[in-house]
Design an enzyme around this catalytic site. Structure first.
Site, PDB file in Angstrom:
ATOM      1  N   GLY A  21     -30.704  16.756   3.778  1.00 41.79           N
ATOM      2  CA  GLY A  21     -30.995  17.167   2.418  1.00 41.79           C
ATOM      3  C   GLY A  21     -30.509  18.730   2.648  1.00 41.79           C
ATOM      4  O   GLY A  21     -30.740  19.539   1.668  1.00 41.79           O
ATOM      5  N   CYS A  22     -29.959  19.040   3.747  1.00 44.89           N
ATOM      6  CA  CYS A  22     -29.638  20.515   3.858  1.00 44.89           C
ATOM      7  C   CYS A  22     -28.177  20.786   3.785  1.00 44.89           C
ATOM      8  O   CYS A  22     -27.339  19.829   4.531  1.00 44.89           O
ATOM      9  CB  CYS A  22     -29.914  21.216   5.178  1.00 44.89           C
ATOM     10  N   GLN A  23     -27.638  21.490   3.029  1.00 48.54           N
ATOM     11  CA  GLN A  23     -26.091  21.899   2.888  1.00 48.54           C
ATOM     12  C   GLN A  23     -25.520  22.265   4.119  1.00 48.54           C
ATOM     13  O   GLN A  23     -24.349  21.813   4.533  1.00 48.54           O
ATOM     14  CB  GLN A  23     -25.735  22.780   1.712  1.00 48.54           C
ATOM     15  N   SER A  24     -25.971  23.104   5.026  1.00 40.53           N
ATOM     16  CA  SER A  24     -25.719  23.673   6.098  1.00 40.53           C
ATOM     17  C   SER A  24     -26.347  22.590   7.065  1.00 40.53           C
ATOM     18  O   SER A  24     -27.035  21.802   6.914  1.00 40.53           O
ATOM     19  CB  SER A  24     -26.201  25.004   6.511  1.00 40.53           C
TER      20      SER A  24
END
Length: 144
Positions: free
Chosen positions: A60-63
């Site tokens: 769920g994290c872009q990075s």
């Protein structure tokens, strides 16, 4: 216990939240606050390279964000890292609140403080979603 785990500065999660709010309140605008958050990230203990894998990755994290936890003396200690400077700072902020606390305190400390201090709104939508995903991963780990 590995040196990668963050030992809390404050006695409670609530005290950590108050302290972070006070520190962020010293700055006039979000650009200065971002710099401060990035500095927090630079001070995190080194995260072992062998933990930078899919098993430790926060979905769920872009990075890329990795978390690891260990339970010691009834408390849950977290280690974390990201490949992006601002996100590394957000990891540091969350670990300052949640690491080294009993599971019950982690579960009782809602991540709503991220909204209360205006942090989620000040971030891009993807970063806001990511920091919430990190908080959920911490809470999920504490519920086991």
């Amino acid at each position: 216990m590995s040196d990668a785990y963050l030992v809390p500065q404050e006695d409670t999660a609530a005290a950590a939240i108050e302290e972070i709010e006070a520190e962020l309140g010293l700055f006039d605008d979000w650009m200065e606050r971002y710099q401060y958050i990035i500095e927090m990230g630079r001070k995190l203990p080194p995260f072992p390279e062998e933990w930078q894998d899919d098993a430790h990755r926060v979905p769920g994290c872009q990075s890329q964000v990795w978390l690891e936890a260990v339970e010691r003396d009834g408390k849950l200690f977290f280690a974390g890292a990201s490949d992006a400077a601002i996100v590394q700072g957000l990891v540091a902020l969350l670990l300052r609140v949640y690491s080294g606390r009993p599971k019950s305190e982690i579960l009782e400390t809602s991540p709503v403080f991220l909204h209360d201090m205006g942090l989620v709104k000040a971030l891009s939508t993807n970063r806001g979603n990511g920091v919430e995903a990190m908080a959920q991963a911490i809470q999920k780990r504490a519920s086991h």
